[in-house]
Scaffold this motif. Structure first.
Motif, PDB file in Angstrom:
ATOM      1  N   ASP A  42      16.785   7.816  -3.206  1.00 38.53           N
ATOM      2  CA  ASP A  42      16.426   6.702  -2.659  1.00 38.53           C
ATOM      3  C   ASP A  42      14.899   6.776  -2.483  1.00 38.53           C
ATOM      4  OD1 ASP A  42      19.059   6.040  -1.928  1.00 38.53           O
ATOM      5  OD2 ASP A  42      19.057   7.237  -0.075  1.00 38.53           O
ATOM      6  N   PHE A  43      14.276   8.062  -2.361  1.00 35.40           N
ATOM      7  CA  PHE A  43      12.742   7.967  -2.326  1.00 35.40           C
ATOM      8  C   PHE A  43      12.121   8.830  -3.457  1.00 35.40           C
ATOM      9  CE2 PHE A  43      14.103   6.959   2.106  1.00 35.40           C
ATOM     10  CZ  PHE A  43      13.229   6.249   2.335  1.00 35.40           C
ATOM     11  N   SER A  44      10.848   8.917  -3.880  1.00 37.65           N
ATOM     12  CA  SER A  44      10.311   9.608  -4.755  1.00 37.65           C
ATOM     13  C   SER A  44      10.053  11.060  -3.831  1.00 37.65           C
ATOM     14  CB  SER A  44       9.038   8.932  -5.029  1.00 37.65           C
ATOM     15  OG  SER A  44       9.217   7.988  -5.884  1.00 37.65           O
ATOM     16  N   VAL A  45      10.078  12.119  -4.559  1.00 39.24           N
ATOM     17  CA  VAL A  45       9.987  13.151  -3.820  1.00 39.24           C
ATOM     18  C   VAL A  45       8.877  14.203  -4.378  1.00 39.24           C
ATOM     19  CG1 VAL A  45      11.261  15.614  -3.427  1.00 39.24           C
ATOM     20  CG2 VAL A  45      12.565  13.197  -3.588  1.00 39.24           C
ATOM     21  N   ILE A  46       8.091  14.880  -3.800  1.00 38.52           N
ATOM     22  CA  ILE A  46       7.083  15.855  -3.937  1.00 38.52           C
ATOM     23  C   ILE A  46       7.151  17.302  -3.410  1.00 38.52           C
ATOM     24  CG2 ILE A  46       5.501  13.915  -4.507  1.00 38.52           C
ATOM     25  CD1 ILE A  46       4.071  14.488  -1.997  1.00 38.52           C
ATOM     26  N   PHE A  73      -0.084   0.904  -6.528  1.00 39.85           N
ATOM     27  CA  PHE A  73       0.883   0.448  -5.327  1.00 39.85           C
ATOM     28  C   PHE A  73       1.005   1.494  -4.478  1.00 39.85           C
ATOM     29  CE2 PHE A  73       3.711   1.819  -8.631  1.00 39.85           C
ATOM     30  CZ  PHE A  73       4.692   2.406  -7.940  1.00 39.85           C
ATOM     31  N   ASN A  74       1.523   1.054  -3.373  1.00 39.43           N
ATOM     32  CA  ASN A  74       1.428   2.041  -1.996  1.00 39.43           C
ATOM     33  C   ASN A  74       3.382   2.155  -2.011  1.00 39.43           C
ATOM     34  OD1 ASN A  74       1.898   2.784   1.118  1.00 39.43           O
ATOM     35  ND2 ASN A  74      -0.004   3.553   0.074  1.00 39.43           N
ATOM     36  N   ALA A  75       3.597   3.408  -1.851  1.00 38.01           N
ATOM     37  CA  ALA A  75       5.148   3.720  -1.642  1.00 38.01           C
ATOM     38  C   ALA A  75       5.461   4.966  -0.794  1.00 38.01           C
ATOM     39  CB  ALA A  75       5.862   3.649  -3.006  1.00 38.01           C
ATOM     40  N   PRO A  76       6.597   4.933  -0.157  1.00 33.40           N
ATOM     41  CA  PRO A  76       6.935   6.088   0.539  1.00 33.40           C
ATOM     42  C   PRO A  76       7.283   7.278  -0.429  1.00 33.40           C
ATOM     43  CG  PRO A  76       8.655   4.575   0.504  1.00 33.40           C
ATOM     44  CD  PRO A  76       7.569   3.902  -0.283  1.00 33.40           C
ATOM     45  N   VAL A  77       7.119   8.364  -0.058  1.00 36.76           N
ATOM     46  CA  VAL A  77       7.658   9.608  -0.566  1.00 36.76           C
ATOM     47  C   VAL A  77       8.102  10.644   0.521  1.00 36.76           C
ATOM     48  CG1 VAL A  77       6.005   9.691  -2.632  1.00 36.76           C
ATOM     49  CG2 VAL A  77       5.349  10.987  -0.552  1.00 36.76           C
ATOM     50  N   ALA A  78       9.204  11.424   0.089  1.00 38.23           N
ATOM     51  CA  ALA A  78       9.722  12.385   0.637  1.00 38.23           C
ATOM     52  C   ALA A  78       8.923  13.727   0.436  1.00 38.23           C
ATOM     53  CB  ALA A  78      11.261  12.762   0.509  1.00 38.23           C
ATOM     54  N   TRP A  79       8.121  14.146   1.381  1.00 38.32           N
ATOM     55  CA  TRP A  79       7.408  15.327   1.183  1.00 38.32           C
ATOM     56  C   TRP A  79       8.187  16.607   1.903  1.00 38.32           C
ATOM     57  CZ3 TRP A  79       3.321  17.645   5.167  1.00 38.32           C
ATOM     58  CH2 TRP A  79       2.594  18.746   4.618  1.00 38.32           C
ATOM     59  N   LEU A  80       8.694  17.561   0.767  1.00 41.87           N
ATOM     60  CA  LEU A  80       9.694  18.551   1.082  1.00 41.87           C
ATOM     61  C   LEU A  80       8.912  19.671   1.738  1.00 41.87           C
ATOM     62  CD1 LEU A  80      11.532  19.035  -2.297  1.00 41.87           C
ATOM     63  CD2 LEU A  80      12.256  17.901  -0.296  1.00 41.87           C
ATOM     64  N   GLN A  81       9.489  20.196   2.620  1.00 44.13           N
ATOM     65  CA  GLN A  81       9.159  21.270   3.719  1.00 44.13           C
ATOM     66  C   GLN A  81       9.390  22.805   3.231  1.00 44.13           C
ATOM     67  OE1 GLN A  81       6.505  20.617   6.148  1.00 44.13           O
ATOM     68  NE2 GLN A  81       6.568  18.865   4.612  1.00 44.13           N
ATOM     69  N   GLN A  82       9.997  22.857   2.020  1.00 44.41           N
ATOM     70  CA  GLN A  82      10.426  24.118   1.596  1.00 44.41           C
ATOM     71  C   GLN A  82       9.774  24.590   0.432  1.00 44.41           C
ATOM     72  OE1 GLN A  82      13.950  21.683   2.186  1.00 44.41           O
ATOM     73  NE2 GLN A  82      15.299  23.927   2.007  1.00 44.41           N
ATOM     74  N   ILE A 103      11.218  20.365  -6.736  1.00 44.41           N
ATOM     75  CA  ILE A 103      11.898  18.974  -7.141  1.00 44.41           C
ATOM     76  C   ILE A 103      10.604  18.097  -7.152  1.00 44.41           C
ATOM     77  CG2 ILE A 103      13.361  17.166  -6.513  1.00 44.41           C
ATOM     78  CD1 ILE A 103      15.031  19.202  -4.902  1.00 44.41           C
ATOM     79  N   MET A 104      10.505  17.233  -8.233  1.00 40.05           N
ATOM     80  CA  MET A 104       9.406  16.358  -8.259  1.00 40.05           C
ATOM     81  C   MET A 104      10.225  14.803  -8.870  1.00 40.05           C
ATOM     82  SD  MET A 104       6.501  17.636  -7.118  1.00 40.05           S
ATOM     83  CE  MET A 104       5.410  16.683  -8.119  1.00 40.05           C
ATOM     84  N   LEU A 105      10.461  14.079  -8.132  1.00 40.07           N
ATOM     85  CA  LEU A 105      11.231  12.826  -8.508  1.00 40.07           C
ATOM     86  C   LEU A 105      10.579  11.740  -8.330  1.00 40.07           C
ATOM     87  CD1 LEU A 105      14.665  13.716  -7.224  1.00 40.07           C
ATOM     88  CD2 LEU A 105      14.062  14.359  -9.609  1.00 40.07           C
ATOM     89  N   LEU A 106      10.867  10.710  -9.243  1.00 38.06           N
ATOM     90  CA  LEU A 106      10.268   9.262  -8.995  1.00 38.06           C
ATOM     91  C   LEU A 106      11.685   8.604  -8.701  1.00 38.06           C
ATOM     92  CD1 LEU A 106       7.741   7.572  -9.285  1.00 38.06           C
ATOM     93  CD2 LEU A 106       8.316   7.172 -11.595  1.00 38.06           C
ATOM     94  N   GLY A 107      11.580   8.343  -7.629  1.00 38.29           N
ATOM     95  CA  GLY A 107      12.867   7.480  -6.959  1.00 38.29           C
ATOM     96  C   GLY A 107      12.861   6.052  -6.738  1.00 38.29           C
TER      97      GLY A 107
END
Length: 206
Positions: A113-117, A161-170, A175-179
Motif C-alpha cells: 500500500d505504501f512505500s517502505v523504508i 513529488f511528495n508521497a507517504p512512506v512507512a518508516w519501519l521501527q524495527q 525491507i525497502m519497497l516502492l509501493g
C-alpha cells in the motif's frame, strides 16, 4: 556522493545489481553502496557505508540486502522457485527530507500500500519519533511490522513529488519497497522481466 545519476548510468547500475543478486546474499541484512562497476562499501552501519562511499567521489546507490534466498516475493515471505531467472524489479529512487538526500535502490511492489523504508534509512534522513507518538502495526503475510507514517520527497527519473512512506521501527526489518500510494498514480509502470527492465512513464494529469 548523492548526485543526479544519468539514465545510462542508472541502467548500468541496475544491470550490475541484477547480475550479482546471488553473490550479494553473503551480505544479508547489510547496506551496500554500489554502482555499475561494483561494490564501493558494505556494512551493517549505514553511516559508515555512506561515509566511505562519499569519500570515493563517485556516484552510487544504496541497496539493503534482504535476508532471503528466494526470487519470488510476497511481502515479507520469500519462496524458492524452479525458475533460473533471478531478476528482481528494483529501481533507482532518490529520497529527500529537508536538506538530507540519499539515492536508493528499491523493490517495486504493487502489493504494498505504501512505500517502505528501513529504520536506519529513516534516521539518516532525519526522521525521529515525536513524544508519545503512536506506533502503528501492520499485518502482513509474514507477521506484524511496526511503523510510523512520514511524508518525503521522491525523485524518479528526475520527476519530483511528495508521497507517504512507512518508516519501519524495527532495526532488523530489512525491507525497502516502492509501493502504490501516490507513486502508481503518477506513473504507468511496465515490467519487462524477459529484458530485466522496468519502464516508468509519467501519466498526464487528468
Amino acid at each position: 556522493m548523492t548526485a543526479n545519476i544519468s539514465p545510462e548510468e542508472r541502467d548500468r547500475m541496475l544491470q550490475w545489481l541484477n547480475r550479482n543478486l546471488r553473490d550479494l546474499q553473503k551480505y544479508a541484512h547489510q547496506y551496500v553502496a554500489y554502482n555499475g562497476d561494483g561494490i564501493i562499501a558494505v556494512n551493517e552501519d549505514l553511516d559508515r557505508v555512506l561515509e566511505e562511499a562519499d569519500t570515493s567521489g563517485v556516484v552510487y546507490s544504496i541497496y539493503l540486502v534482504p535476508g532471503f534466498t528466494g526470487s519470488i516475493v510476497i511481502l515479507p515471505i520469500y519462496f524458492r522457485t524452479v525458475s533460473r531467472h533471478e531478476w528482481q524489479p528494483n529501481y533507482s529512487v532518490s529520497l529527500r527530507n529537508q536538506n538530507r538526500e540519499i539515492d536508493l535502490t528499491m523493490l517495486v511492489d504493487s502489493g504494498a500500500d505504501f512505500s517502505v523504508i528501513s529504520f536506519k534509512i529513516g534516521q539518516n534522513l532525519g526522521f525521529a519519533l515525536a513524544d508519545r507518538e503512536e506506533i502503528l502495526v501492520g499485518q502482513t503475510l509474514g507477521g506484524a511490522v511496526k511503523y510510523v507514517l512520514r511524508r518525503i520527497d521522491f525523485s524518479i527519473d528526475g520527476y519530483q513529488f511528495n508521497a507517504p512512506v512507512a518508516w519501519l521501527q524495527q532495526e532488523t526489518a530489512d525491507i525497502m519497497l516502492l509501493g502504490r500510494e501516490d507513486v502508481f498514480d503518477r506513473f504507468n509502470i511496465e515490467f519487462r522481466q524477459a529484458e530485466e527492465k522496468i519502464i516508468f512513464t509519467r501519466r498526464e494529469k487528468e
